[in-house]
Enzyme design. Sequence first.
Site, PDB file in Angstrom:
ATOM      1  N   SER A 148       0.853  -1.201   0.000  1.00 56.62           N
ATOM      2  CA  SER A 148       0.000   0.000   0.000  1.00 56.62           C
ATOM      3  C   SER A 148       0.880   1.239   0.000  1.00 56.62           C
ATOM      4  O   SER A 148       2.028   1.192   0.463  1.00 56.62           O
ATOM      5  CB  SER A 148      -0.869   0.029   1.251  1.00 56.62           C
ATOM      6  OG  SER A 148      -1.500   1.287   1.376  1.00 56.62           O
ATOM      7  N   TYR A 161      -1.881   0.069  10.524  1.00 54.99           N
ATOM      8  CA  TYR A 161      -1.983  -0.294   9.104  1.00 54.99           C
ATOM      9  C   TYR A 161      -0.696   0.136   8.375  1.00 54.99           C
ATOM     10  O   TYR A 161      -0.120  -0.641   7.611  1.00 54.99           O
ATOM     11  CB  TYR A 161      -3.212   0.385   8.485  1.00 54.99           C
ATOM     12  CG  TYR A 161      -3.467   0.000   7.049  1.00 54.99           C
ATOM     13  CD1 TYR A 161      -4.112  -1.188   6.720  1.00 54.99           C
ATOM     14  CD2 TYR A 161      -3.060   0.823   6.003  1.00 54.99           C
ATOM     15  CE1 TYR A 161      -4.347  -1.543   5.394  1.00 54.99           C
ATOM     16  CE2 TYR A 161      -3.293   0.479   4.672  1.00 54.99           C
ATOM     17  CZ  TYR A 161      -3.943  -0.704   4.377  1.00 54.99           C
ATOM     18  OH  TYR A 161      -4.165  -1.055   3.063  1.00 54.99           O
TER      19      TYR A 161
HETATM   20  P1  NAP Z   1     -11.680  -5.550   0.840  1.00 53.60           P
HETATM   21  O1  NAP Z   1     -12.548  -5.134  -0.281  1.00 53.60           O
HETATM   22  O2  NAP Z   1     -12.017  -5.171   2.236  1.00 53.60           O
HETATM   23  O3  NAP Z   1     -11.490  -7.143   0.747  1.00 53.60           O
HETATM   24  C1  NAP Z   1     -10.668  -7.788   1.673  1.00 53.60           C
HETATM   25  C2  NAP Z   1     -10.559  -9.250   1.324  1.00 53.60           C
HETATM   26  O4  NAP Z   1      -9.632  -9.848   2.253  1.00 53.60           O
HETATM   27  C3  NAP Z   1     -11.877 -10.001   1.462  1.00 53.60           C
HETATM   28  O5  NAP Z   1     -11.911 -11.007   0.486  1.00 53.60           O
HETATM   29  C4  NAP Z   1     -11.773 -10.609   2.864  1.00 53.60           C
HETATM   30  O6  NAP Z   1     -12.509 -11.819   3.041  1.00 53.60           O
HETATM   31  C5  NAP Z   1     -10.294 -10.927   2.913  1.00 53.60           C
HETATM   32  N1  NAP Z   1      -9.776 -11.041   4.273  1.00 53.60           N
HETATM   33  C6  NAP Z   1      -9.755 -10.114   5.246  1.00 53.60           C
HETATM   34  N2  NAP Z   1      -9.172 -10.613   6.350  1.00 53.60           N
HETATM   35  C7  NAP Z   1      -8.850 -11.906   6.070  1.00 53.60           C
HETATM   36  C8  NAP Z   1      -8.234 -12.939   6.801  1.00 53.60           C
HETATM   37  N3  NAP Z   1      -7.838 -12.762   8.067  1.00 53.60           N
HETATM   38  N4  NAP Z   1      -8.052 -14.132   6.201  1.00 53.60           N
HETATM   39  C9  NAP Z   1      -8.453 -14.343   4.929  1.00 53.60           C
HETATM   40  N5  NAP Z   1      -9.039 -13.385   4.171  1.00 53.60           N
HETATM   41  C10 NAP Z   1      -9.236 -12.181   4.750  1.00 53.60           C
HETATM   42  O7  NAP Z   1     -10.177  -5.017   0.645  1.00 53.60           O
HETATM   43  P2  NAP Z   1      -9.403  -4.516  -0.667  1.00 53.60           P
HETATM   44  O8  NAP Z   1      -9.548  -3.061  -0.746  1.00 53.60           O
HETATM   45  O9  NAP Z   1      -9.721  -5.376  -1.836  1.00 53.60           O
HETATM   46  O10 NAP Z   1      -7.892  -4.786  -0.183  1.00 53.60           O
HETATM   47  C11 NAP Z   1      -7.125  -5.885  -0.615  1.00 53.60           C
HETATM   48  C12 NAP Z   1      -5.673  -5.611  -0.259  1.00 53.60           C
HETATM   49  O11 NAP Z   1      -5.245  -4.405  -0.882  1.00 53.60           O
HETATM   50  C13 NAP Z   1      -5.420  -5.419   1.232  1.00 53.60           C
HETATM   51  O12 NAP Z   1      -4.197  -5.998   1.592  1.00 53.60           O
HETATM   52  C14 NAP Z   1      -5.355  -3.913   1.381  1.00 53.60           C
HETATM   53  O13 NAP Z   1      -4.600  -3.521   2.497  1.00 53.60           O
HETATM   54  C15 NAP Z   1      -4.683  -3.538   0.077  1.00 53.60           C
HETATM   55  N6  NAP Z   1      -4.882  -2.160  -0.329  1.00 53.60           N
HETATM   56  C16 NAP Z   1      -6.130  -1.669  -0.570  1.00 53.60           C
HETATM   57  C17 NAP Z   1      -6.269  -0.344  -0.954  1.00 53.60           C
HETATM   58  C18 NAP Z   1      -7.590   0.282  -1.250  1.00 53.60           C
HETATM   59  O14 NAP Z   1      -7.630   1.517  -1.445  1.00 53.60           O
HETATM   60  N7  NAP Z   1      -8.691  -0.449  -1.313  1.00 53.60           N
HETATM   61  C19 NAP Z   1      -5.127   0.471  -1.089  1.00 53.60           C
HETATM   62  C20 NAP Z   1      -3.892  -0.066  -0.821  1.00 53.60           C
HETATM   63  C21 NAP Z   1      -3.769  -1.385  -0.464  1.00 53.60           C
HETATM   64  P3  NAP Z   1     -14.060 -11.825   3.549  1.00 53.60           P
HETATM   65  O15 NAP Z   1     -14.868 -11.405   2.356  1.00 53.60           O
HETATM   66  O16 NAP Z   1     -14.343 -13.210   3.959  1.00 53.60           O
HETATM   67  O17 NAP Z   1     -14.132 -10.845   4.663  1.00 53.60           O
END
Ligand code: NAP
Length: 257
Positions: A148, A161
């Site tokens: 990130s 985070y």
């Molecule tokens: P999201 O929409 O909240 O989805 C999170 C996913 O991770 C869901 O499939 C969730 O499963 C799964 N998850 C959460 N905790 C878990 C655990 N303990 N074990 C297994 N699965 C787990 O998040 P996202 O925005 O797609 O983010 C994905 C990645 O990108 C993360 O690492 C986040 O930090 C990174 N990121 C995101 C952004 C952004 O702006 N969105 C920016 C930078 C980095 P469930 O559906 O079962 O809950």
Amino acid sequence: MAKRVALITGASRGIGRATALALAARGWNIVVNYRNKAAAAEKTLAAIEKLGAESLLVRADIGLNAEHEKLLHETQRRFDKIDLLVNNAGIAPRQRRDVLETTAASYEEVMAVNLKGPFFLTQLVAKRMIDWLQAGKIVSPRIINIGSLSAYASSLNRAEYCLSKAGIGMMTKLFAHRLAEYGINVYEIRPGLIATDMTEAVKEKYDELIAAGLTPLTRWGRPEDVAAAVVAIAEGALPFSTGEVINVDGGFHLRRL
Ligand code: NAP
């Protein structure tokens, strides 16, 4: 050789789901890991299968090392190899608190899912990848960590985070260094502001900031933007790079005068 297999953590929603679909569309078989939202995971599975790929759903909490073996065991039983590991599962703190008020419970929860889990899962998968390479079951396996911009941009109300994502930066370097002798390249993809469930709660704040020029490319990122970078690496677009950071952030990281 059998179709390539990607294990994507947190693939039920958001960036993980988009990545699963993008790889499935290019002929990969997919292991969809999730933790809580079984209905979302089932929908992802159905969408993958509609694209003609095989898919396996595995519920496992990445924050609990004890559940990693199960994830690997089920993957091995179904596909007998992993060509690509995408460490994507991640969480934000349940509550945003000033860095002077960060609690130990929130710190431990975020670090377990975002850093400790990926570290030990990678350790486990990397060792199997070495065996599978030696057995001729895989060629050019790769590992991609979803980091990130929080690795370097401080947010005072979610220190835990930021720390977890800074740790992903070093984790990428460590495994890239260690696994180079086997030809297992390791990359970090560093997304910026991506419209997913994770950012839903802060959408309005960032709508305004983006419109005011926070990012040179003045739009939210989409999960598909990150998926496109994963696909490029997965398909071998960066063969002589390892330990590399790929920013997918609309240019957020550029310093400007
Ligand atoms: P999201 O929409 O909240 O989805 C999170 C996913 O991770 C869901 O499939 C969730 O499963 C799964 N998850 C959460 N905790 C878990 C655990 N303990 N074990 C297994 N699965 C787990 O998040 P996202 O925005 O797609 O983010 C994905 C990645 O990108 C993360 O690492 C986040 O930090 C990174 N990121 C995101 C952004 C952004 O702006 N969105 C920016 C930078 C980095 P469930 O559906 O079962 O809950």
